[in-house]
Design a protein around this motif. Structure first.
Motif, PDB file in Angstrom:
ATOM      1  N   LEU A  39      36.697  42.257  59.102  1.00  0.00           N
ATOM      2  CA  LEU A  39      37.766  42.247  60.093  1.00  0.00           C
ATOM      3  C   LEU A  39      37.451  43.265  61.174  1.00  0.00           C
ATOM      4  O   LEU A  39      37.137  44.416  60.866  1.00  0.00           O
ATOM      5  CB  LEU A  39      39.100  42.611  59.434  1.00  0.00           C
ATOM      6  N   ALA A  40      37.519  42.853  62.415  1.00  0.00           N
ATOM      7  CA  ALA A  40      37.415  43.773  63.544  1.00  0.00           C
ATOM      8  C   ALA A  40      38.789  43.802  64.190  1.00  0.00           C
ATOM      9  O   ALA A  40      39.398  42.751  64.437  1.00  0.00           O
ATOM     10  CB  ALA A  40      36.361  43.307  64.537  1.00  0.00           C
ATOM     11  N   ALA A  41      39.289  45.000  64.432  1.00  0.00           N
ATOM     12  CA  ALA A  41      40.631  45.152  64.998  1.00  0.00           C
ATOM     13  C   ALA A  41      40.633  46.279  66.010  1.00  0.00           C
ATOM     14  O   ALA A  41      39.717  47.105  66.049  1.00  0.00           O
ATOM     15  CB  ALA A  41      41.638  45.446  63.881  1.00  0.00           C
ATOM     16  N   THR A  42      41.671  46.305  66.818  1.00  0.00           N
ATOM     17  CA  THR A  42      41.848  47.429  67.727  1.00  0.00           C
ATOM     18  C   THR A  42      42.377  48.603  66.921  1.00  0.00           C
ATOM     19  O   THR A  42      42.884  48.430  65.815  1.00  0.00           O
ATOM     20  CB  THR A  42      42.847  47.089  68.847  1.00  0.00           C
ATOM     21  N   VAL A  43      42.271  49.797  67.475  1.00  0.00           N
ATOM     22  CA  VAL A  43      42.745  50.970  66.751  1.00  0.00           C
ATOM     23  C   VAL A  43      44.269  50.965  66.587  1.00  0.00           C
ATOM     24  O   VAL A  43      44.792  51.687  65.743  1.00  0.00           O
ATOM     25  CB  VAL A  43      42.295  52.284  67.428  1.00  0.00           C
ATOM     26  N   PRO A  65      48.224  41.585  58.581  1.00  0.00           N
ATOM     27  CA  PRO A  65      48.641  42.754  57.787  1.00  0.00           C
ATOM     28  C   PRO A  65      47.488  43.708  57.481  1.00  0.00           C
ATOM     29  O   PRO A  65      47.673  44.922  57.462  1.00  0.00           O
ATOM     30  CB  PRO A  65      49.200  42.142  56.495  1.00  0.00           C
ATOM     31  N   LEU A  66      46.288  43.164  57.275  1.00  0.00           N
ATOM     32  CA  LEU A  66      45.131  44.018  57.009  1.00  0.00           C
ATOM     33  C   LEU A  66      44.787  44.860  58.235  1.00  0.00           C
ATOM     34  O   LEU A  66      44.450  46.040  58.119  1.00  0.00           O
ATOM     35  CB  LEU A  66      43.928  43.182  56.580  1.00  0.00           C
ATOM     36  N   ALA A  67      44.904  44.280  59.421  1.00  0.00           N
ATOM     37  CA  ALA A  67      44.654  45.037  60.655  1.00  0.00           C
ATOM     38  C   ALA A  67      45.674  46.158  60.815  1.00  0.00           C
ATOM     39  O   ALA A  67      45.328  47.276  61.205  1.00  0.00           O
ATOM     40  CB  ALA A  67      44.681  44.111  61.869  1.00  0.00           C
ATOM     41  N   TYR A 100      35.369  47.305  46.970  1.00  0.00           N
ATOM     42  CA  TYR A 100      35.461  48.340  47.991  1.00  0.00           C
ATOM     43  C   TYR A 100      36.148  47.822  49.252  1.00  0.00           C
ATOM     44  O   TYR A 100      36.039  46.645  49.585  1.00  0.00           O
ATOM     45  CB  TYR A 100      34.054  48.811  48.405  1.00  0.00           C
ATOM     46  N   VAL A 101      36.806  48.748  49.932  1.00  0.00           N
ATOM     47  CA  VAL A 101      37.299  48.529  51.283  1.00  0.00           C
ATOM     48  C   VAL A 101      36.660  49.629  52.115  1.00  0.00           C
ATOM     49  O   VAL A 101      36.851  50.810  51.833  1.00  0.00           O
ATOM     50  CB  VAL A 101      38.839  48.616  51.377  1.00  0.00           C
ATOM     51  N   ALA A 102      35.864  49.237  53.095  1.00  0.00           N
ATOM     52  CA  ALA A 102      35.167  50.209  53.942  1.00  0.00           C
ATOM     53  C   ALA A 102      35.611  50.014  55.383  1.00  0.00           C
ATOM     54  O   ALA A 102      35.652  48.884  55.874  1.00  0.00           O
ATOM     55  CB  ALA A 102      33.659  50.024  53.829  1.00  0.00           C
ATOM     56  N   THR A 103      35.954  51.109  56.044  1.00  0.00           N
ATOM     57  CA  THR A 103      36.395  51.069  57.430  1.00  0.00           C
ATOM     58  C   THR A 103      35.489  51.963  58.256  1.00  0.00           C
ATOM     59  O   THR A 103      35.240  53.108  57.885  1.00  0.00           O
ATOM     60  CB  THR A 103      37.868  51.539  57.535  1.00  0.00           C
ATOM     61  N   THR A 113      36.593  46.715  59.367  1.00  0.00           N
ATOM     62  CA  THR A 113      36.961  46.854  57.964  1.00  0.00           C
ATOM     63  C   THR A 113      36.244  45.770  57.168  1.00  0.00           C
ATOM     64  O   THR A 113      36.286  44.595  57.532  1.00  0.00           O
ATOM     65  CB  THR A 113      38.485  46.738  57.767  1.00  0.00           C
ATOM     66  N   LEU A 114      35.585  46.182  56.080  1.00  0.00           N
ATOM     67  CA  LEU A 114      34.845  45.265  55.223  1.00  0.00           C
ATOM     68  C   LEU A 114      35.429  45.280  53.820  1.00  0.00           C
ATOM     69  O   LEU A 114      35.761  46.345  53.295  1.00  0.00           O
ATOM     70  CB  LEU A 114      33.372  45.670  55.160  1.00  0.00           C
ATOM     71  N   LEU A 115      35.532  44.106  53.219  1.00  0.00           N
ATOM     72  CA  LEU A 115      35.959  43.963  51.835  1.00  0.00           C
ATOM     73  C   LEU A 115      34.737  43.537  51.036  1.00  0.00           C
ATOM     74  O   LEU A 115      34.128  42.508  51.342  1.00  0.00           O
ATOM     75  CB  LEU A 115      37.057  42.901  51.723  1.00  0.00           C
ATOM     76  N   ALA A 116      34.346  44.340  50.050  1.00  0.00           N
ATOM     77  CA  ALA A 116      33.112  44.076  49.315  1.00  0.00           C
ATOM     78  C   ALA A 116      33.377  43.996  47.823  1.00  0.00           C
ATOM     79  O   ALA A 116      34.270  44.664  47.294  1.00  0.00           O
ATOM     80  CB  ALA A 116      32.090  45.167  49.605  1.00  0.00           C
ATOM     81  N   ASP A 117      32.576  43.182  47.142  1.00  0.00           N
ATOM     82  CA  ASP A 117      32.655  43.055  45.691  1.00  0.00           C
ATOM     83  C   ASP A 117      32.222  44.360  45.029  1.00  0.00           C
ATOM     84  O   ASP A 117      31.496  45.161  45.624  1.00  0.00           O
ATOM     85  CB  ASP A 117      31.735  41.936  45.205  1.00  0.00           C
ATOM     86  N   ASP A 118      32.599  44.524  43.775  1.00  0.00           N
ATOM     87  CA  ASP A 118      32.255  45.752  43.056  1.00  0.00           C
ATOM     88  C   ASP A 118      30.769  45.836  42.727  1.00  0.00           C
ATOM     89  O   ASP A 118      30.263  46.909  42.436  1.00  0.00           O
ATOM     90  CB  ASP A 118      33.092  45.901  41.791  1.00  0.00           C
ATOM     91  N   ARG A 119      30.031  44.757  42.822  1.00  0.00           N
ATOM     92  CA  ARG A 119      28.600  44.770  42.501  1.00  0.00           C
ATOM     93  C   ARG A 119      27.707  45.083  43.704  1.00  0.00           C
ATOM     94  O   ARG A 119      26.486  45.052  43.599  1.00  0.00           O
ATOM     95  CB  ARG A 119      28.194  43.455  41.869  1.00  0.00           C
ATOM     96  N   ILE A 120      28.297  45.402  44.842  1.00  0.00           N
ATOM     97  CA  ILE A 120      27.509  45.678  46.056  1.00  0.00           C
ATOM     98  C   ILE A 120      26.800  47.026  45.950  1.00  0.00           C
ATOM     99  O   ILE A 120      27.282  47.951  45.295  1.00  0.00           O
ATOM    100  CB  ILE A 120      28.396  45.645  47.323  1.00  0.00           C
ATOM    101  N   ASN A 121      25.666  47.118  46.579  1.00  0.00           N
ATOM    102  CA  ASN A 121      24.969  48.387  46.737  1.00  0.00           C
ATOM    103  C   ASN A 121      25.689  49.121  47.863  1.00  0.00           C
ATOM    104  O   ASN A 121      25.671  48.668  49.012  1.00  0.00           O
ATOM    105  CB  ASN A 121      23.496  48.119  47.085  1.00  0.00           C
TER     106      ASN A 121
END
Length: 182
Positions: A39-43, A65-67, A100-103, A113-121
């Motif tokens: 997801l790409a969003a404004t601040v 809602p995620l934004a 993971y949720v990485a921003t 914002t990225l949503l990643a599986d638990d098996r990601i490096n």
């Protein structure tokens, strides 16, 4: 009245970058299959582009809602960085039971914002997330042009902070063991 006009004008400018930003998100998900959503969003919490797959529960996360949550988390992370004297905000990582949720900061007007599986490096997540955020930041900056207003919010004005590129130099020098400039 002026504040509302400025925000609407800024949103129109940012939405012009939507197609290019969407392509960046799809490219990221193609390169890193463990990233289930981008997801790409404004601040201030408005969606620029999104590329989401259904979660393990079968439901697809909703972008709006995620934004909004991303904007709230960004505000908290920004304040925590300032309170602990850790410099400018760069990224936020949340590790949950299922992944993971990485921003990542994407310039001064956008966030990734990225949503990643638990098996990601996690190193790969950071590498790809940082690169994509930099490209998104450049796309948004190119659409905004030099006369674009700084985002409205609690942040200090740009005159009181060094440019993002200068704030990152000390960390990059430490990683490369390069000497500081004179």
């Amino acid at each position: 009245m002026i504040k509302g006009f400025r925000q609407r004008a800024e949103r129109r400018v940012l939405m012009a970058a939507e197609q290019s930003v969407g392509e960046e998100l799809r490219g990221l998900r193609a390169r890193v299959p463990q990233v289930a959503g981008a997801l790409a969003a404004t601040v201030d919490g408005f969606v620029l582009a999104e590329d989401m797959a259904p979660a393990r529960t079968g439901e697809r996360p909703e972008a709006e809602p995620l934004a909004a949550l991303t904007a709230a988390a960004l505000g908290l992370a920004f304040r925590m960085n300032e309170a602990t004297a850790r410099g400018a905000f760069r990224e936020l990582l949340i590790h949950g039971e299922l992944g993971y949720v990485a921003t990542y900061a994407a310039g001064s007007s956008a966030v990734l914002t990225l949503l990643a599986d638990d098996r990601i490096n996690v190193g790969r997540l950071h590498l790809e997330g940082r690169r994509t955020a930099a490209r998104i930041g450049a796309l948004v900056a190119a659409v905004q042009g030099p006369a674009a207003p700084h985002p409205v919010g609690d942040r200090p004005s740009p005159e009181h902070r060094p440019p993002l590129e200068r704030r990152r130099l000390p960390l990059e020098r430490r990683r490369r063991n390069a000497p500081a400039p004179e």
